[in-house]
Enzyme design. Sequence first.
Site, PDB file in Angstrom:
ATOM      1  N   CYS A  43       0.841  -1.133  -0.163  1.00 43.36           N
ATOM      2  CA  CYS A  43       0.057   0.066   0.036  1.00 43.36           C
ATOM      3  C   CYS A  43       0.889   1.208  -0.009  1.00 43.36           C
ATOM      4  O   CYS A  43       0.625   2.383  -0.701  1.00 43.36           O
ATOM      5  CB  CYS A  43      -0.953   0.036   1.191  1.00 43.36           C
ATOM      6  SG  CYS A  43      -1.729   1.450   1.433  1.00 43.36           S
ATOM      7  N   CYS A  48      -1.635   1.701  -3.194  1.00 41.81           N
ATOM      8  CA  CYS A  48      -2.579   2.940  -2.900  1.00 41.81           C
ATOM      9  C   CYS A  48      -1.958   4.149  -2.789  1.00 41.81           C
ATOM     10  O   CYS A  48      -2.422   5.232  -3.505  1.00 41.81           O
ATOM     11  CB  CYS A  48      -3.386   2.528  -1.441  1.00 41.81           C
ATOM     12  SG  CYS A  48      -3.665   0.585  -1.073  1.00 41.81           S
ATOM     13  N   LYS A  51       0.305   5.352  -5.913  1.00 43.28           N
ATOM     14  CA  LYS A  51      -0.755   5.526  -7.122  1.00 43.28           C
ATOM     15  C   LYS A  51      -1.772   6.783  -6.773  1.00 43.28           C
ATOM     16  O   LYS A  51      -2.045   7.338  -8.020  1.00 43.28           O
ATOM     17  CB  LYS A  51      -1.765   4.064  -7.044  1.00 43.28           C
ATOM     18  CG  LYS A  51      -2.814   3.946  -8.059  1.00 43.28           C
ATOM     19  CD  LYS A  51      -4.113   4.628  -7.811  1.00 43.28           C
ATOM     20  CE  LYS A  51      -4.512   4.445  -6.534  1.00 43.28           C
ATOM     21  NZ  LYS A  51      -5.058   3.054  -6.237  1.00 43.28           N
ATOM     22  N   TYR A 177      -8.620  -3.455 -11.000  1.00 41.46           N
ATOM     23  CA  TYR A 177      -8.512  -1.995 -10.412  1.00 41.46           C
ATOM     24  C   TYR A 177      -7.331  -1.344 -10.884  1.00 41.46           C
ATOM     25  O   TYR A 177      -7.272  -0.211 -11.521  1.00 41.46           O
ATOM     26  CB  TYR A 177      -8.093  -2.120  -9.015  1.00 41.46           C
ATOM     27  CG  TYR A 177      -9.257  -2.512  -8.042  1.00 41.46           C
ATOM     28  CD1 TYR A 177      -9.859  -1.271  -7.146  1.00 41.46           C
ATOM     29  CD2 TYR A 177      -9.942  -3.516  -7.821  1.00 41.46           C
ATOM     30  CE1 TYR A 177     -10.800  -1.407  -6.354  1.00 41.46           C
ATOM     31  CE2 TYR A 177     -11.089  -3.448  -6.808  1.00 41.46           C
ATOM     32  CZ  TYR A 177     -11.272  -2.644  -6.194  1.00 41.46           C
ATOM     33  OH  TYR A 177     -12.259  -2.719  -5.257  1.00 41.46           O
ATOM     34  N   GLU A 181      -7.007   2.074 -13.220  1.00 46.24           N
ATOM     35  CA  GLU A 181      -6.148   3.112 -12.577  1.00 46.24           C
ATOM     36  C   GLU A 181      -5.239   3.620 -13.489  1.00 46.24           C
ATOM     37  O   GLU A 181      -4.901   4.902 -13.891  1.00 46.24           O
ATOM     38  CB  GLU A 181      -6.070   3.117 -11.323  1.00 46.24           C
ATOM     39  CG  GLU A 181      -7.303   2.580 -10.319  1.00 46.24           C
ATOM     40  CD  GLU A 181      -6.731   2.389  -8.824  1.00 46.24           C
ATOM     41  OE1 GLU A 181      -7.724   2.743  -8.181  1.00 46.24           O
ATOM     42  OE2 GLU A 181      -5.724   2.057  -8.545  1.00 46.24           O
ATOM     43  N   HIS A 434     -26.554  22.013  -1.812  1.00 44.67           N
ATOM     44  CA  HIS A 434     -27.064  22.482  -3.168  1.00 44.67           C
ATOM     45  C   HIS A 434     -25.687  23.511  -3.477  1.00 44.67           C
ATOM     46  O   HIS A 434     -25.690  24.599  -2.627  1.00 44.67           O
ATOM     47  CB  HIS A 434     -28.154  22.972  -3.408  1.00 44.67           C
ATOM     48  CG  HIS A 434     -28.407  23.421  -4.784  1.00 44.67           C
ATOM     49  ND1 HIS A 434     -28.646  22.365  -5.863  1.00 44.67           N
ATOM     50  CD2 HIS A 434     -28.643  24.781  -5.414  1.00 44.67           C
ATOM     51  CE1 HIS A 434     -28.925  23.107  -6.853  1.00 44.67           C
ATOM     52  NE2 HIS A 434     -29.025  24.303  -6.761  1.00 44.67           N
ATOM     53  N   GLU A 439     -25.731  15.771  -3.876  1.00 44.76           N
ATOM     54  CA  GLU A 439     -27.275  16.234  -3.083  1.00 44.76           C
ATOM     55  C   GLU A 439     -28.285  14.777  -4.175  1.00 44.76           C
ATOM     56  O   GLU A 439     -29.231  14.685  -3.612  1.00 44.76           O
ATOM     57  CB  GLU A 439     -27.704  17.361  -3.632  1.00 44.76           C
ATOM     58  CG  GLU A 439     -27.507  17.842  -5.027  1.00 44.76           C
ATOM     59  CD  GLU A 439     -27.936  19.298  -5.090  1.00 44.76           C
ATOM     60  OE1 GLU A 439     -29.101  19.756  -4.344  1.00 44.76           O
ATOM     61  OE2 GLU A 439     -27.334  19.940  -5.851  1.00 44.76           O
TER      62      GLU A 439
HETATM   63  P1  NDP Z   1      -7.950  -7.870 -10.338  1.00 50.98           P
HETATM   64  O1  NDP Z   1      -8.234  -8.832  -9.863  1.00 50.98           O
HETATM   65  O2  NDP Z   1      -8.790  -6.501  -9.797  1.00 50.98           O
HETATM   66  O3  NDP Z   1      -7.760  -7.757 -12.086  1.00 50.98           O
HETATM   67  C1  NDP Z   1      -6.890  -8.542 -12.614  1.00 50.98           C
HETATM   68  C2  NDP Z   1      -7.472  -8.651 -14.060  1.00 50.98           C
HETATM   69  O4  NDP Z   1      -6.650  -9.435 -14.686  1.00 50.98           O
HETATM   70  C3  NDP Z   1      -8.743  -8.906 -14.421  1.00 50.98           C
HETATM   71  O5  NDP Z   1      -9.297  -7.907 -15.278  1.00 50.98           O
HETATM   72  C4  NDP Z   1      -8.690 -10.344 -14.836  1.00 50.98           C
HETATM   73  O6  NDP Z   1      -9.533 -10.485 -15.740  1.00 50.98           O
HETATM   74  C5  NDP Z   1      -7.317 -10.173 -15.680  1.00 50.98           C
HETATM   75  N1  NDP Z   1      -6.686 -11.567 -15.840  1.00 50.98           N
HETATM   76  C6  NDP Z   1      -6.481 -12.421 -14.905  1.00 50.98           C
HETATM   77  N2  NDP Z   1      -5.885 -13.474 -15.350  1.00 50.98           N
HETATM   78  C7  NDP Z   1      -5.656 -13.394 -16.498  1.00 50.98           C
HETATM   79  C8  NDP Z   1      -5.096 -13.741 -17.883  1.00 50.98           C
HETATM   80  N3  NDP Z   1      -4.700 -15.013 -17.435  1.00 50.98           N
HETATM   81  N4  NDP Z   1      -5.096 -13.426 -18.958  1.00 50.98           N
HETATM   82  C9  NDP Z   1      -5.479 -12.242 -19.292  1.00 50.98           C
HETATM   83  N5  NDP Z   1      -6.131 -11.279 -17.928  1.00 50.98           N
HETATM   84  C10 NDP Z   1      -6.164 -11.915 -16.973  1.00 50.98           C
HETATM   85  O7  NDP Z   1      -6.473  -7.412 -10.051  1.00 50.98           O
HETATM   86  P2  NDP Z   1      -5.614  -6.199  -9.883  1.00 50.98           P
HETATM   87  O8  NDP Z   1      -3.991  -6.865 -10.147  1.00 50.98           O
HETATM   88  O9  NDP Z   1      -5.942  -5.076 -11.050  1.00 50.98           O
HETATM   89  O10 NDP Z   1      -5.404  -5.662  -8.404  1.00 50.98           O
HETATM   90  C11 NDP Z   1      -5.294  -6.689  -7.320  1.00 50.98           C
HETATM   91  C12 NDP Z   1      -6.141  -6.404  -6.343  1.00 50.98           C
HETATM   92  O11 NDP Z   1      -5.548  -5.098  -5.545  1.00 50.98           O
HETATM   93  C13 NDP Z   1      -7.592  -5.841  -6.634  1.00 50.98           C
HETATM   94  O12 NDP Z   1      -8.418  -6.672  -6.804  1.00 50.98           O
HETATM   95  C14 NDP Z   1      -7.818  -5.219  -5.483  1.00 50.98           C
HETATM   96  O13 NDP Z   1      -8.512  -5.813  -4.427  1.00 50.98           O
HETATM   97  C15 NDP Z   1      -6.443  -4.539  -4.882  1.00 50.98           C
HETATM   98  N6  NDP Z   1      -6.306  -3.075  -5.413  1.00 50.98           N
HETATM   99  C16 NDP Z   1      -7.287  -2.085  -4.856  1.00 50.98           C
HETATM  100  C17 NDP Z   1      -7.154  -0.745  -5.327  1.00 50.98           C
HETATM  101  C18 NDP Z   1      -8.150   0.273  -4.794  1.00 50.98           C
HETATM  102  O14 NDP Z   1      -8.494   0.108  -3.547  1.00 50.98           O
HETATM  103  N7  NDP Z   1      -8.363   1.513  -5.321  1.00 50.98           N
HETATM  104  C19 NDP Z   1      -6.228  -0.158  -6.444  1.00 50.98           C
HETATM  105  C20 NDP Z   1      -5.377  -1.333  -6.898  1.00 50.98           C
HETATM  106  C21 NDP Z   1      -5.691  -2.763  -6.226  1.00 50.98           C
HETATM  107  P3  NDP Z   1     -11.250 -11.304 -15.657  1.00 50.98           P
HETATM  108  O15 NDP Z   1     -11.862 -10.116 -14.977  1.00 50.98           O
HETATM  109  O16 NDP Z   1     -11.715 -11.699 -16.654  1.00 50.98           O
HETATM  110  O17 NDP Z   1     -10.894 -12.419 -14.555  1.00 50.98           O
END
Ligand code: NDP
Length: 452
Positions: A43, A48, A51, A177, A181, A434, A439
């Site tokens: 984080c 976080c 980022k 995510y 982002e 407002h 709102e």
């Molecule tokens: P996510 O799980 O959010 O997203 C992973 C993405 O990778 C999905 O779109 C998934 O597709 C894709 N994917 C997975 N496997 C493959 C593959 N073999 N080939 C192609 N695409 C693939 O993970 P992130 O890495 O973005 O983030 C990890 C975690 O960190 C998040 O889930 C969240 O909990 C946390 N996070 C939170 C943030 C916040 O609070 N603002 C910011 C950043 C991270 P599909 O959807 O089809 O499975």
Amino acid sequence: MPNFDYDLFVIGAGSGGVRASRIAAGLGANVAVAEERYFGGTCVNVGCVPKKLFSYAAHYRDDIIDSRGFGWDIPERSFNWGTLLANKNKEINRLNIIYKSILEDNGVAVFEAHAHIVNSHTVAVNGQLISAKYILIATGGWPWVPDYQGSEHVLTSNDVFHMETLPPRFLVVGGGYISVEFASIFTRLGSETTLSYRGDQLLRGFDGDIRQFITKQIGRDVNLRLETEIVKIAKNNNGLRVFFDSGSELEVDAVLSATGRTPLTAGLGLENVNVELSASGSVVVNNRFQTTEPSIFAVGDVIDRIALTPVALAEGQIVARALFSDSFDVMSYKCIPTAVFCHPNIATCGLTEEETLNQGIAVDVYTSTIKPLKNTLSGNEEMGMIKLLVEQSSDRVIGVHLVGPDAGELVQGLAVAMNAGATKQQFDATIGIHPTFAEEFVTMRAKRQNID
Ligand code: NDP
């Protein structure tokens, strides 16, 4: 009772580990923590916090453009990646020091080294064997990259915070995510940005209407390549040539693979104890965060429940209190608010419409698409959206979804109301502020029913 060197030995000084250590020490426990990488974990160092700093940097680009409609004439726009990086590093170093001193000021012994478990009450660190009544695994997660030819050329979210230059052409892979982002950030900082995703709409798991809306909004600034996967990446003199399963190709300077994260358990010595791992490699725990080895506990991303910093903090606190006080708190994973800091921001709390359908909950659905007042003069075509899900049987608001400026700031307050059981009638009885975007939450009248 055997004598132990420590009451609690924590492996990993990220969000969950630091919180558990501090609370346990405050309750009088003799605590040690081992951290081999950086204080504050993902984080603070590669997640976080940096980022969000990058996201602020990206917002200035929009602000400068928006300001023209309000009469400002800002002639020159140039962005210096080096300045952002240096200032970000300075801030993160400051936070590292704060995290370490939180531990030391609370009397926690700190080992800046790798620790591995030797048996159910012993860890090895710096060539030393240390015994503890309890061991807490709080090692977090690590970016995961699919295996294909040339996948060694991709960057992960660990790398993008340390790039020396901003690549002029960037491909971001994934629809989660991190991907949305960073696509929003890079395109605003000046990279020609493409996002490729295997699905047809971004952010699987979010409400369907929100996914549709944000996919369209992000597609305004970022080249989207949906329903496609990378099969190969080849390095050449011009950069990286990316080959997709559709047969199309793309040349870029860098690829960020944001394809998920896996629990970080390698090298922990779990083979020496009876700690069960799930099929995805996460540490299996009960509702007290106890593993199948009774003296060993685990919290945060390594248990793969909800990978969010505030969740790890809450889990760490619950473990420390359970072990060193009379607390019987149980973690609730219901109604956890979360935000995605893409542009525009998304924030959500409670159920999606799809979840209400799957769970057979009859709801009234309220949606509204809004042009923020600021965008009338700025000419910015970015739109916002609000969606409320109201349980018909109780009138309680059980789902809030928002796309718009500072969505996270707005939904945090609504999450308090939702956790207190606020009804739609109470939302409606609340006087709006407002003119604000927020709102709209207390003036939503048009509903559509998804279950008769
Ligand atoms: P996510 O799980 O959010 O997203 C992973 C993405 O990778 C999905 O779109 C998934 O597709 C894709 N994917 C997975 N496997 C493959 C593959 N073999 N080939 C192609 N695409 C693939 O993970 P992130 O890495 O973005 O983030 C990890 C975690 O960190 C998040 O889930 C969240 O909990 C946390 N996070 C939170 C943030 C916040 O609070 N603002 C910011 C950043 C991270 P599909 O959807 O089809 O499975």
